[in-house]
Design an enzyme around this catalytic site. Structure first.
Site, PDB file in Angstrom:
ATOM      1  N   ASN A 172       0.849  -1.191   0.000  1.00  0.00           N
ATOM      2  CA  ASN A 172       0.000   0.000   0.000  1.00  0.00           C
ATOM      3  C   ASN A 172       0.884   1.240   0.000  1.00  0.00           C
ATOM      4  O   ASN A 172       1.911   1.292   0.689  1.00  0.00           O
ATOM      5  CB  ASN A 172      -0.901   0.012   1.236  1.00  0.00           C
ATOM      6  CG  ASN A 172      -1.796   1.239   1.269  1.00  0.00           C
ATOM      7  OD1 ASN A 172      -2.821   1.288   0.587  1.00  0.00           O
ATOM      8  ND2 ASN A 172      -1.414   2.240   2.045  1.00  0.00           N
ATOM      9  N   TYR A 176       0.859  10.293   4.585  1.00  0.00           N
ATOM     10  CA  TYR A 176       0.484  10.636   5.955  1.00  0.00           C
ATOM     11  C   TYR A 176       1.526  11.605   6.504  1.00  0.00           C
ATOM     12  O   TYR A 176       2.725  11.396   6.332  1.00  0.00           O
ATOM     13  CB  TYR A 176       0.433   9.378   6.840  1.00  0.00           C
ATOM     14  CG  TYR A 176      -0.179   8.178   6.164  1.00  0.00           C
ATOM     15  CD1 TYR A 176      -1.517   8.174   5.793  1.00  0.00           C
ATOM     16  CD2 TYR A 176       0.587   7.049   5.865  1.00  0.00           C
ATOM     17  CE1 TYR A 176      -2.071   7.077   5.153  1.00  0.00           C
ATOM     18  CE2 TYR A 176       0.042   5.953   5.231  1.00  0.00           C
ATOM     19  CZ  TYR A 176      -1.295   5.970   4.874  1.00  0.00           C
ATOM     20  OH  TYR A 176      -1.848   4.888   4.233  1.00  0.00           O
ATOM     21  N   ARG A 177       1.063  12.636   7.170  1.00  0.00           N
ATOM     22  CA  ARG A 177       2.022  13.602   7.698  1.00  0.00           C
ATOM     23  C   ARG A 177       2.809  12.980   8.850  1.00  0.00           C
ATOM     24  O   ARG A 177       2.301  12.110   9.570  1.00  0.00           O
ATOM     25  CB  ARG A 177       1.302  14.873   8.136  1.00  0.00           C
ATOM     26  CG  ARG A 177       0.539  14.767   9.436  1.00  0.00           C
ATOM     27  CD  ARG A 177      -0.238  16.052   9.701  1.00  0.00           C
ATOM     28  NE  ARG A 177      -0.769  16.083  11.057  1.00  0.00           N
ATOM     29  CZ  ARG A 177      -1.724  16.911  11.449  1.00  0.00           C
ATOM     30  NH1 ARG A 177      -2.261  17.766  10.594  1.00  0.00           N
ATOM     31  NH2 ARG A 177      -2.138  16.897  12.706  1.00  0.00           N
ATOM     32  N   ARG A 189       1.193   9.872  11.515  1.00  0.00           N
ATOM     33  CA  ARG A 189      -0.214  10.205  11.755  1.00  0.00           C
ATOM     34  C   ARG A 189      -1.076   9.650  10.619  1.00  0.00           C
ATOM     35  O   ARG A 189      -1.240  10.247   9.568  1.00  0.00           O
ATOM     36  CB  ARG A 189      -0.406  11.714  11.848  1.00  0.00           C
ATOM     37  CG  ARG A 189      -1.799  12.088  12.291  1.00  0.00           C
ATOM     38  CD  ARG A 189      -2.107  13.552  12.110  1.00  0.00           C
ATOM     39  NE  ARG A 189      -3.433  13.839  12.597  1.00  0.00           N
ATOM     40  CZ  ARG A 189      -4.552  13.562  11.954  1.00  0.00           C
ATOM     41  NH1 ARG A 189      -4.495  12.963  10.781  1.00  0.00           N
ATOM     42  NH2 ARG A 189      -5.732  13.862  12.478  1.00  0.00           N
ATOM     43  N   TRP A 190      -1.643   8.475  10.876  1.00  0.00           N
ATOM     44  CA  TRP A 190      -2.577   7.917   9.896  1.00  0.00           C
ATOM     45  C   TRP A 190      -3.894   7.604  10.590  1.00  0.00           C
ATOM     46  O   TRP A 190      -3.944   7.179  11.732  1.00  0.00           O
ATOM     47  CB  TRP A 190      -2.014   6.675   9.217  1.00  0.00           C
ATOM     48  CG  TRP A 190      -1.440   5.616  10.122  1.00  0.00           C
ATOM     49  CD1 TRP A 190      -1.803   5.291  11.392  1.00  0.00           C
ATOM     50  CD2 TRP A 190      -0.377   4.714   9.773  1.00  0.00           C
ATOM     51  NE1 TRP A 190      -1.058   4.255  11.870  1.00  0.00           N
ATOM     52  CE2 TRP A 190      -0.171   3.877  10.889  1.00  0.00           C
ATOM     53  CE3 TRP A 190       0.402   4.521   8.639  1.00  0.00           C
ATOM     54  CZ2 TRP A 190       0.796   2.872  10.902  1.00  0.00           C
ATOM     55  CZ3 TRP A 190       1.353   3.524   8.660  1.00  0.00           C
ATOM     56  CH2 TRP A 190       1.548   2.712   9.767  1.00  0.00           C
ATOM     57  N   LEU A 191      -4.997   7.873   9.893  1.00  0.00           N
ATOM     58  CA  LEU A 191      -6.319   7.595  10.434  1.00  0.00           C
ATOM     59  C   LEU A 191      -6.618   6.113  10.279  1.00  0.00           C
ATOM     60  O   LEU A 191      -6.094   5.436   9.397  1.00  0.00           O
ATOM     61  CB  LEU A 191      -7.372   8.448   9.733  1.00  0.00           C
ATOM     62  CG  LEU A 191      -7.164   9.964   9.870  1.00  0.00           C
ATOM     63  CD1 LEU A 191      -8.263  10.716   9.139  1.00  0.00           C
ATOM     64  CD2 LEU A 191      -7.127  10.377  11.342  1.00  0.00           C
ATOM     65  N   GLY A 195      -5.042   2.897   4.417  1.00  0.00           N
ATOM     66  CA  GLY A 195      -4.389   1.632   4.102  1.00  0.00           C
ATOM     67  C   GLY A 195      -3.226   1.286   5.000  1.00  0.00           C
ATOM     68  O   GLY A 195      -3.076   0.138   5.446  1.00  0.00           O
ATOM     69  N   ASP A 287      -3.941  22.701   9.643  1.00  0.00           N
ATOM     70  CA  ASP A 287      -4.202  21.743   8.577  1.00  0.00           C
ATOM     71  C   ASP A 287      -5.107  22.328   7.503  1.00  0.00           C
ATOM     72  O   ASP A 287      -5.377  23.524   7.465  1.00  0.00           O
ATOM     73  CB  ASP A 287      -4.762  20.432   9.147  1.00  0.00           C
ATOM     74  CG  ASP A 287      -6.075  20.634   9.885  1.00  0.00           C
ATOM     75  OD1 ASP A 287      -6.927  21.377   9.379  1.00  0.00           O
ATOM     76  OD2 ASP A 287      -6.261  20.035  10.955  1.00  0.00           O
TER      77      ASP A 287
END
Length: 491
Positions: A172, A176-177, A189-191, A195, A287
């Site tokens: 994948n 992501y920041r 920082r991934w929600l 993926g 953001d």
């Protein structure tokens, strides 16, 4: 146009006057953001800061700061041509069986494109010309931008994060920041629905307490970068999609410290792992909403290897109140979404995500209405068909006589064709972007659909209004004499 790497793309942009080299010393702390923001809002060029204060590596900003440059990055000449990309994705998402030899023949161009999907694995690549490992790694030597004065720390913004779940066949790619917190430490920082986060969750379940391998590419070729932000089908890898855009297989090379395949064209590579037990408090950062977000704990990415070309370029951006680069990307990729939606809902005429709606929080859809309740079906379809729209808060559905991209038209439709009680559909407790502090609970909020279509029998008990129409013969007569009237003649 095919770009083997970022530099090929920059060469083209420079020839077209779409790249500005800045030789004056500029500070990555706030100054680059200010210059990039002013330039983007004026529709200006990509910016290459060749003399960043305190650093030897140049910084590239505003690369996709206009829809035209997004289209060029996808190998197209203008934004409208991106619908062809959408048609290809719609075909790959749900390929149709040919009904005849003629159908099969007409599909050959699409099948030929599919042949470019597999990656080409190289034994060595320029992105690994220089290697720093373990104690040699020092992320503070990279000109990582500090975008806004109240940001907590410098932020990696354009890193292509490469992951692979333990049971997945393909890798994948996601963006992501990443907050800089140490010489070899970043906060990833991934929600939870993205993926990379899903791969990480699967890894933790299958291999508890084992380090999760990660590689991050900075400054890949434009097709690979844009492949990571385009709604490709789940069965298609971002590398494969990049190959389709480019017309050539994506070249990859194995990471030095793990088995992940990285873009051979990249300028800089970060390799390492996430310890499932290590997290850190991330933020706050300004953001894409125009606000500072809340703080939250996210996994820590430990960098064990830093590799790069001999003369690397650091690719970066900033996010802020629209328009910013993500908003411009959203505006351009809007054209990709339309054929995908139309394949599932042929009644859709146009679909528009206004940039001022933070890229995806509001959508306007125009349809050829066919029955009572049709608008509500389309609302539900928008929210459910593509996961890119699971966070869309407002969906406005209008008839096909309304221009979805003209707010005057849309507002007229809302105020003359909708009744708040009858035509507003509100759904509570739905997934919402964590960054949306307007929702009562982080990650959970409501959605509103507005039916701004003409009402059919069954939707109203009143006689519906008839729109005013001009007399064509009078319009032609006045067109013929308009110039001679000199109504707007110079004073």
């Amino acid at each position: 146009m095919k770009y083997k790497n970022l530099r090929d793309f920059l060469e083209l942009l420079e020839k077209q006057g779409e790249l500005k080299r800045i030789t004056q010393e500029i500070d990555p702390y706030l100054e680059m953001t200010e210059i990039a923001d002013r330039t983007l809002r004026a529709g200006g060029p990509a910016l290459l800061f060749e003399n960043p204060k305190g650093y030897e590596i140049p910084v590239l900003c505003n690369l996709f700061g206009t829809p035209k440059r997004v289209a060029l990055g996808m190998g197209q000449e203008d934004v409208t041509a991106l619908r062809d990309v959408g048609r290809l994705l719609a075909f790959l998402k749900e390929p149709e069986q040919p009904k005849s030899f003629k159908d099969l023949w007409s599909s050959l161009p699409q099948f030929k494109q599919v042949l470019n999907m597999p990656t080409k694995v190289l034994s060595k690549a320029e992105c690994q010309q220089i290697v720093f490992s373990d104690a040699e790694v020092d992320l503070y030597k990279l000109p990582i931008m500090h975008c806004w004065k109240d940001d907590v720390a410098p932020l990696v913004t354009w890193g292509l994060t490469i992951t692979k779940g333990p049971s997945k066949k393909r890798q994948n790619l996601g963006i992501y920041r990443q907050q800089l917190i140490g010489k070899n430490k970043l906060i990833m920082r991934w929600l939870s629905h993205r993926g990379g986060a899903l791969d990480f969750q699967e890894w933790k379940e299958a291999r508890p307490n084992q380090p999760f391998p990660i590689s991050v590419a900075l400054g890949a070729d434009p097709a690979t970068i844009l492949g990571a932000v385009t709604p490709v089908p789940d069965t298609l890898s971002e590398y494969a999609f990049a190959g389709l855009l480019r017309g050539n297989k994506t070249e990859v090379v194995k990471s030095i410290s793990n088995d992940l395949e990285i873009p051979a064209s990249a300028e800089i590579i970060l390799e390492g792992y996430i310890d499932p037990t290590e997290t850190a408090l991330e933020g706050p950062y300004g953001d894409h909403t125009g606000y500072y977000n809340e703080q939250e704990y996210f996994p820590v990415f430990t960098v064990t290897h830093l590799t790069m070309r001999k003369d690397p370029i650091y690719h970066s951006t900033y996010t802020g109140r629209p328009p910013d680069e993500p908003a411009v990307l959203g505006e351009a990729l809007n054209e990709v979404f339309i054929p995908i939606l139309q394949k599932q809902f042929p009644e859709i005429v146009d679909f528009y995500l206004p940039p001022e709606g933070c890229s995806y929080r509001l959508a306007v859809v125009t349809i050829k209405k066919q029955y009572a309740g049709h608008a509500k079906r389309v609302m539900m379809g928008v929210w459910s068909f593509l996961r890119q729209f699971m966070y869309t808060k407002f969906v406005i559905v209008c008839d096909d006589d309304i221009n979805a991209r003209d707010w005057k038209d849309v507002i007229w439709a809302i105020t003359t064709r909708s009744d708040p009680a009858r035509d507003c559909t509100i759904i509570e407790n739905t997934p919402i972007d964590y960054l949306d502090f307007a929702s009562p609970i982080a990650g959970l909020g409501s959605k509103m659909g507005i039916d701004a279509t003409n009402k059919w029998i069954g939707e109203t008990q009143r006689e519906w209004g008839t729109p005013i129409k001009k007399a064509p013969n009078v319009v032609k007569r006045i067109d013929d004499i308009w110039e001679s009237l000199n109504i707007f003649a110079p004073k």
